[in-house]
Scaffold this motif. Structure first.
Motif, PDB file in Angstrom:
ATOM      1  N   PRO A 139       5.917  23.264  -5.567  1.00  0.00           N
ATOM      2  CA  PRO A 139       5.308  22.690  -4.820  1.00  0.00           C
ATOM      3  C   PRO A 139       5.167  21.208  -4.709  1.00  0.00           C
ATOM      4  O   PRO A 139       4.968  20.580  -3.727  1.00  0.00           O
ATOM      5  CB  PRO A 139       3.855  23.442  -5.071  1.00  0.00           C
ATOM      6  N   ARG A 140       5.391  20.643  -5.946  1.00  0.00           N
ATOM      7  CA  ARG A 140       5.323  19.315  -5.728  1.00  0.00           C
ATOM      8  C   ARG A 140       6.385  18.396  -5.068  1.00  0.00           C
ATOM      9  O   ARG A 140       6.310  17.530  -4.671  1.00  0.00           O
ATOM     10  CB  ARG A 140       5.250  18.655  -7.348  1.00  0.00           C
ATOM     11  N   THR A 141       7.480  19.016  -5.040  1.00  0.00           N
ATOM     12  CA  THR A 141       8.910  18.560  -4.287  1.00  0.00           C
ATOM     13  C   THR A 141       8.723  18.131  -2.907  1.00  0.00           C
ATOM     14  O   THR A 141       8.823  16.990  -2.777  1.00  0.00           O
ATOM     15  CB  THR A 141       9.984  19.377  -4.748  1.00  0.00           C
ATOM     16  N   PRO A 142       8.370  19.202  -2.418  1.00  0.00           N
ATOM     17  CA  PRO A 142       8.419  18.756  -0.573  1.00  0.00           C
ATOM     18  C   PRO A 142       7.401  17.885  -0.434  1.00  0.00           C
ATOM     19  O   PRO A 142       7.622  17.177   0.540  1.00  0.00           O
ATOM     20  CB  PRO A 142       8.224  19.957  -0.210  1.00  0.00           C
ATOM     21  N   PRO A 173       0.839  -1.245   0.016  1.00  0.00           N
ATOM     22  CA  PRO A 173      -0.045  -0.015   0.050  1.00  0.00           C
ATOM     23  C   PRO A 173       0.896   1.323   0.090  1.00  0.00           C
ATOM     24  O   PRO A 173       0.614   2.211  -0.647  1.00  0.00           O
ATOM     25  CB  PRO A 173      -0.875  -0.145   1.372  1.00  0.00           C
ATOM     26  N   GLY A 174       2.129   1.340   0.625  1.00  0.00           N
ATOM     27  CA  GLY A 174       3.084   2.478   0.766  1.00  0.00           C
ATOM     28  C   GLY A 174       3.411   2.732  -0.600  1.00  0.00           C
ATOM     29  O   GLY A 174       3.505   3.829  -1.276  1.00  0.00           O
ATOM     30  N   GLU A 175       3.943   1.645  -1.294  1.00  0.00           N
ATOM     31  CA  GLU A 175       4.313   1.862  -2.603  1.00  0.00           C
ATOM     32  C   GLU A 175       3.252   2.397  -3.656  1.00  0.00           C
ATOM     33  O   GLU A 175       3.683   2.996  -4.512  1.00  0.00           O
ATOM     34  CB  GLU A 175       5.032   0.352  -3.175  1.00  0.00           C
ATOM     35  N   VAL A 176       2.048   1.789  -3.551  1.00  0.00           N
ATOM     36  CA  VAL A 176       1.164   2.475  -4.415  1.00  0.00           C
ATOM     37  C   VAL A 176       0.860   3.731  -3.930  1.00  0.00           C
ATOM     38  O   VAL A 176       0.453   4.528  -5.069  1.00  0.00           O
ATOM     39  CB  VAL A 176      -0.318   1.644  -4.176  1.00  0.00           C
ATOM     40  N   ARG A 177       0.872   4.347  -2.813  1.00  0.00           N
ATOM     41  CA  ARG A 177       0.710   5.596  -2.455  1.00  0.00           C
ATOM     42  C   ARG A 177       1.664   6.659  -3.121  1.00  0.00           C
ATOM     43  O   ARG A 177       1.460   7.674  -3.674  1.00  0.00           O
ATOM     44  CB  ARG A 177       0.643   5.874  -0.852  1.00  0.00           C
ATOM     45  N   CYS A 218      10.140  13.144  -9.140  1.00  0.00           N
ATOM     46  CA  CYS A 218       9.523  11.903  -9.272  1.00  0.00           C
ATOM     47  C   CYS A 218      10.336  11.015  -9.776  1.00  0.00           C
ATOM     48  O   CYS A 218      10.235   9.694  -9.663  1.00  0.00           O
ATOM     49  CB  CYS A 218       8.391  12.225 -10.310  1.00  0.00           C
ATOM     50  N   GLY A 219      11.639  11.427 -10.649  1.00  0.00           N
ATOM     51  CA  GLY A 219      12.364  10.141 -11.063  1.00  0.00           C
ATOM     52  C   GLY A 219      13.102   9.495  -9.834  1.00  0.00           C
ATOM     53  O   GLY A 219      13.398   8.473  -9.912  1.00  0.00           O
ATOM     54  N   ALA A 220      13.491  10.289  -8.682  1.00  0.00           N
ATOM     55  CA  ALA A 220      14.204   9.939  -7.693  1.00  0.00           C
ATOM     56  C   ALA A 220      13.243   9.063  -6.794  1.00  0.00           C
ATOM     57  O   ALA A 220      13.666   7.779  -6.306  1.00  0.00           O
ATOM     58  CB  ALA A 220      14.569  11.127  -6.744  1.00  0.00           C
ATOM     59  N   ALA A 221      12.065   9.248  -6.772  1.00  0.00           N
ATOM     60  CA  ALA A 221      10.997   8.556  -5.988  1.00  0.00           C
ATOM     61  C   ALA A 221      10.825   7.276  -6.781  1.00  0.00           C
ATOM     62  O   ALA A 221      10.759   6.030  -6.094  1.00  0.00           O
ATOM     63  CB  ALA A 221       9.579   9.257  -5.776  1.00  0.00           C
ATOM     64  N   ALA A 239       6.693  10.119   0.555  1.00  0.00           N
ATOM     65  CA  ALA A 239       7.844   9.057   0.741  1.00  0.00           C
ATOM     66  C   ALA A 239       8.329   8.639   2.011  1.00  0.00           C
ATOM     67  O   ALA A 239       8.488   7.489   2.559  1.00  0.00           O
ATOM     68  CB  ALA A 239       9.135   9.198  -0.292  1.00  0.00           C
ATOM     69  N   ALA A 240       8.695   9.734   3.024  1.00  0.00           N
ATOM     70  CA  ALA A 240       8.989   9.692   4.169  1.00  0.00           C
ATOM     71  C   ALA A 240       8.163   8.914   5.008  1.00  0.00           C
ATOM     72  O   ALA A 240       8.364   8.168   6.112  1.00  0.00           O
ATOM     73  CB  ALA A 240       9.593  11.014   4.946  1.00  0.00           C
ATOM     74  N   GLU A 241       6.794   9.314   4.776  1.00  0.00           N
ATOM     75  CA  GLU A 241       5.775   8.840   5.659  1.00  0.00           C
ATOM     76  C   GLU A 241       5.508   7.380   5.402  1.00  0.00           C
ATOM     77  O   GLU A 241       5.153   6.626   6.507  1.00  0.00           O
ATOM     78  CB  GLU A 241       4.381   9.493   5.315  1.00  0.00           C
ATOM     79  N   GLU A 242       5.797   6.836   4.256  1.00  0.00           N
ATOM     80  CA  GLU A 242       5.644   5.473   3.890  1.00  0.00           C
ATOM     81  C   GLU A 242       6.941   4.738   3.936  1.00  0.00           C
ATOM     82  O   GLU A 242       6.869   3.432   3.881  1.00  0.00           O
ATOM     83  CB  GLU A 242       5.268   5.267   2.378  1.00  0.00           C
TER      84      GLU A 242
END
Length: 269
Positions: free
Chosen positions: A161-164, A50-54, A206-209, A170-173
């Motif tokens: 604004p998308r970056t932070p 579920p975290g990866e999906v988010r 997005c590429g990093a994530a 990612a940190a939450e998951e």
């Protein structure tokens, strides 16, 4: 002639059933698996958590639409020219996903991965270690007179604004991995080398994530295009209700300025 088979873990059909990824499509997938989850599953052939999906769906949302970009404009103009070819309009927009728009997602993911692979184990254990690696990386790129993918934005000069938000998700998951760590460090240290502060853009993060999710680096641009497909469908839907393509066309066509020919290249003969 010998009989051959073509193995696949993806879609396969028999008289009464369709299987996908080892699941019964009608019974186990349809109405049970979201499209984002399915796209991840198709690319990796493993069902994501579920975290990866988010995180993955946050990336898709971040890249779906960003206004009247060249990809959106060419989709609308192609539909104006050929309203009988929705597929042509969508394809035209997707073909514009290159090094300046959308392709940065793959370029950044690959760049960060190259740095990480070259560094090898053990990777930095804290921000100070990542900052040191990022500083060496930025200095090396500066000496090579090369840009850093994902650094800078033509509109969001004070911060995308998308970056932070993507860093936060990612940190939450628990999916804030080495690629995001290095990218964040580049954001912290690059002013020391470049003498100015540039934003970490959304396509880059997005590429990093995506790289931290373990998705194939060769397909990172494909995921950006998957996201943008939804955005382009939205552009076409809006064009049907509130058309602007003809105005864009006429603003150029009715305001052209004839000039004398300027031959290109040297003379021959």
């Amino acid at each position: 002639m010998s009989e051959r088979d073509y193995p696949t873990a993806l879609g396969a059909s028999s008289l009464k059933t369709i299987t996908l990824l080892g699941q019964d499509l009608a019974g186990d997938v349809m109405g049970e698996v979201g499209f984002g989850e399915l796209a991840f599953w198709l690319a990796t052939q493993r069902r994501p958590s579920p975290g990866e999906v988010r995180v993955f769906e946050a990336v898709l949302a971040a890249l779906a639409d960003h206004g009247f970009t060249p990809t959106a404009i060419v989709t609308r103009l192609t539909y104006l020219s050929a309203p009988d070819s929705v597929q042509g309009a969508l394809a035209a927009g997707l073909l514009g996903g290159g090094s300046r728009f959308l392709g940065v997602t793959e370029d950044c993911g690959r760049f960060l991965n190259d740095v990480i692979q070259e560094h090898g184990d053990p990777l930095p254990a804290d921000d100070a270690g990542w900052d040191a690696l990022a500083l060496r990386t930025v200095r090396a790129r500066r000496e090579e007179r090369k840009l850093i993918p994902g650094l800078g934005h033509h509109v969001h000069k004070d911060g995308d604004p998308r970056t932070p938000r993507l860093f936060e998700i990612a940190a939450e998951e628990g999916l804030y991995g080495p690629h995001l760590s290095l990218f964040a460090a580049i954001g912290r240290v690059h002013p020391q080398v470049l003498g100015r502060t540039l934003p970490l853009n959304g396509a880059g993060v997005c590429g990093a994530a995506l790289a931290d999710l373990g998705l194939p680096l060769e397909l990172l641009r494909a995921f950006a295009l998957l996201a943008r497909t939804a955005g382009l469908i939205g552009q076409l839907a809006e064009e049907l209700r509130n058309p602007v393509a003809n105005d864009i066309f006429l603003s150029v066509d009715l305001n052209n300025r004839p000039i004398d020919p300027e031959p290109y290249g040297g003379s021959h003969g």
